[in-house]
Design an enzyme around this catalytic site. Structure first.
Site, PDB file in Angstrom:
ATOM      1  N   ASP A 399       0.841  -1.193   0.000  1.00  0.00           N
ATOM      2  CA  ASP A 399       0.000   0.000   0.000  1.00  0.00           C
ATOM      3  C   ASP A 399       0.880   1.249   0.000  1.00  0.00           C
ATOM      4  OD1 ASP A 399      -2.872   1.064   0.493  1.00  0.00           O
ATOM      5  OD2 ASP A 399      -1.653   2.140   1.968  1.00  0.00           O
ATOM      6  N   LEU A 400       0.556   2.216  -0.873  1.00  0.00           N
ATOM      7  CA  LEU A 400       1.331   3.464  -0.919  1.00  0.00           C
ATOM      8  C   LEU A 400       0.968   4.329   0.282  1.00  0.00           C
ATOM      9  CD1 LEU A 400       1.529   2.449  -3.908  1.00  0.00           C
ATOM     10  CD2 LEU A 400       1.651   4.849  -4.558  1.00  0.00           C
ATOM     11  N   ASP A 442      -4.628   2.414  -4.638  1.00  0.00           N
ATOM     12  CA  ASP A 442      -3.188   2.498  -4.379  1.00  0.00           C
ATOM     13  C   ASP A 442      -2.685   1.244  -3.666  1.00  0.00           C
ATOM     14  OD1 ASP A 442      -4.545   3.036  -2.040  1.00  0.00           O
ATOM     15  OD2 ASP A 442      -3.049   4.448  -1.287  1.00  0.00           O
TER      16      ASP A 442
END
Length: 516
Positions: A399-400, A442
């Site tokens: 996950d960003l 994302d």
């Protein structure tokens, strides 16, 4: 290794597209190509032991191929077949499109020798489609295309073989002469079934190629090819002179195929000049040389010229009956050849349709922004995780960090750029058999074929690579990674939940972290 290279520009072994033991494999191929088939098989068996011990899979495939060619040279088709199948599976497992195409061509030749024409055409068609999708103008592409042309020639599919050689000629002149041979035999066969204009077109093209080579290289084999084309085109005075000048040299040197061409050229010329008895002797000499091995299309060519000469010697009913019989056989062989060509074209259409369908399915499962698999692809992969699976599997959920702020501060176009950059990093860290997908906005997932230790190492390398990447001058991204490994009895949903809980832990520990 990096430190070692920094002290010295040299590498301990030459870097090639082949394995470190490729010279051993080349030796096997050289033995097979020079008629030493038994020696090639013995060498291949010995070298395969070494290559497998050191796990040089590329050389293993090359050695298997060399042994297969040697077995085919000895007519041991049944022994060559399982090697061809093993080679095909190995190339597919390695993800080598061109390697698979070449293996399919070799398998097609084996099916042809066994009289399995449907299988032969299907494999050739599949190879042709793969060749059309692979990058051209490379050595590996030329090698695979050459195998396609060789298999097509063996099946007397002159149209397909000539097309392949025409492509090869654009990148190198090395294939000029095999192209000229294909055109030559194609022209002879066309002449024998009464398609004179088409025959002359192929024969003229063959003569043009050989004439250009003879200007710089007066080789007897090229001379024989040129003489035969000229003889059938009616330029018999020149053809006779050329053929006489090389026949004995070719016979003495064991160049039987080209000696047969010279005998045919001389026979056709002598018959045209009113010497049918002498012409008959030349055709018989050519026929006798087929005992040393010949192409499948040479015998009917020689048989037709002999029958035509018998008609010149004696126009009685017996000679007419003989000629009509031979002519009927030649036309029947041509009909069967056209049937194989139609089978190839139909198989090619089916393969192209299947390839188009597969491409459409891949597009449905592909995320258009990143090029990775999409949520639909994720659902298929996670749904395929069986509680009874045997192979190791680790899931990386990535996950960003603070991605919403990127969109808010820099714009959504910059956010898209960041997603594409991260996707490229994930793709670079996927090995053969691994797959990365974009799960949601994302969030990304990697299905990794390895244990927990391998998953943790890959996850940490990805985290570091993203942190060090320059998305923009003033934009640096980080990711949090959750790692979970499948254990016996675990479903795909349970595996994903385990990875999600690790990702949650990584977020709570301050982000830019790998939790396993």
């Amino acid at each position: 290794m990096a430190d070692w290279i920094s002290r010295d520009d040299r590498l301990p072994v030459p870097v090639t597209a082949y394995g470190p033991l490729h010279l051993l494999a080349r030796h096997v191929h050289r033995l097979s190509d020079t008629g030493q088939a038994h020696e090639a098989i013995t060498a291949a068996d010995a070298y395969l032991v070494i290559a497998r011990i050191v796990r040089d899979e590329k050389s293993v495939r090359f050695l298997i191929q060399g042994k297969m060619y040697a077995l085919l040279a000895l007519g041991r088709v049944n022994e060559a077949y399982p090697l061809a199948i093993a080679l095909l599976h190995s190339q597919r497992a390695a993800g080598s499109v061109l390697g698979e195409a070449k293996a399919l061509c070799d398998l097609a030749r084996i099916h042809l020798l066994g009289g399995h024409y449907v299988d032969c055409m299907r494999n050739l068609a599949r190879a042709g489609v793969l060749l059309g999708t692979a990058p051209a103008e490379t050595d590996r592409h030329r090698s695979a295309l050459c195998s396609f042309a060789t298999a097509a020639t063996a099946a007397e599919l002159y149209e397909a073989a000539a097309g392949a050689y025409e492509q090869l000629r654009h990148s190198t002149s090395s294939f000029d002469l095999v192209h000229a041979v294909t055109l030559l035999y194609w022209g002879l066969r066309l002449a024998h079934v009464g398609r004179s204009e088409e025959a002359r077109s192929r024969l003229r093209r063959s003569a043009e190629i050989t004439r250009a080579w003879l200007e710089t290289d007066p080789d007897p084999t090229i001379t024989a090819m040129h003489a035969l084309a000229l003889a059938k085109l009616g330029e018999t005075t020149v053809a006779e002179k050329l053929a006489r000048s090389v026949i004995m040299e070719l016979r003495a040197g064991g160049s039987h195929q080209y000696a047969r061409m010279a005998h045919l050229a001389l026979g056709i010329s002598l018959r045209a000049h009113g010497f049918p008895q002498e012409a008959r002797r030349e055709f018989i000499a050519a026929r006798d040389l087929t005992e040393e091995g010949s192409r499948p299309d040479e015998r009917p060519i020689i048989r037709f010229e002999l029958a035509l000469t018998a008609l010149d010697l004696d126009s009685g009913q017996a000679s007419r009956d003989l000629f009509e019989t031979v002519e009927g056989q030649v036309r029947e062989l041509w009909r069967l050849r056209l049937q194989r060509l139609a089978m190839l074209r139909q198989a090619r259409q089916r393969e192209e349709t299947e390839a188009a369908r597969a491409r459409a399915e891949r597009e449905i499962l592909r995320d258009p922004l990143t090029g990775l698999g999409n949520r639909r692809r994720f659902d298929l992969l996670i749904g395929a995780v069986s509680p009874a699976r045997e192979a190791p599997l680790t899931l990386l959920l990535i996950d960003l960090d603070h991605f919403k702020a990127v969109n808010d501060i820099h714009s959504h176009s910059v956010g898209d750029l960041a997603l594409r950059e991260v996707a490229a990093i994930l793709r670079a860290h996927c090995r053969q058999g691994d797959e990365a997908v974009r799960y949601a906005g994302d969030e990304f997932v990697i299905f990794l074929g390895g244990d927990a230790e391998a998953g943790s190492e890959v996850g940490e390398r990805i985290r570091m690579a993203v942190a060090e990447a320059d998305i923009l001058t003033d934009l640096h991204m980080t990711v949090s990674v959750g790692v979970a490994t499948w254990s016996s009895g675990m479903t795909g949903e349970q595996l994903f939940q385990a990875a999600d809980s690790r990702l949650y832990a990584a977020k709570w520990s301050g982000r830019n972290t790998t939790a396993a």
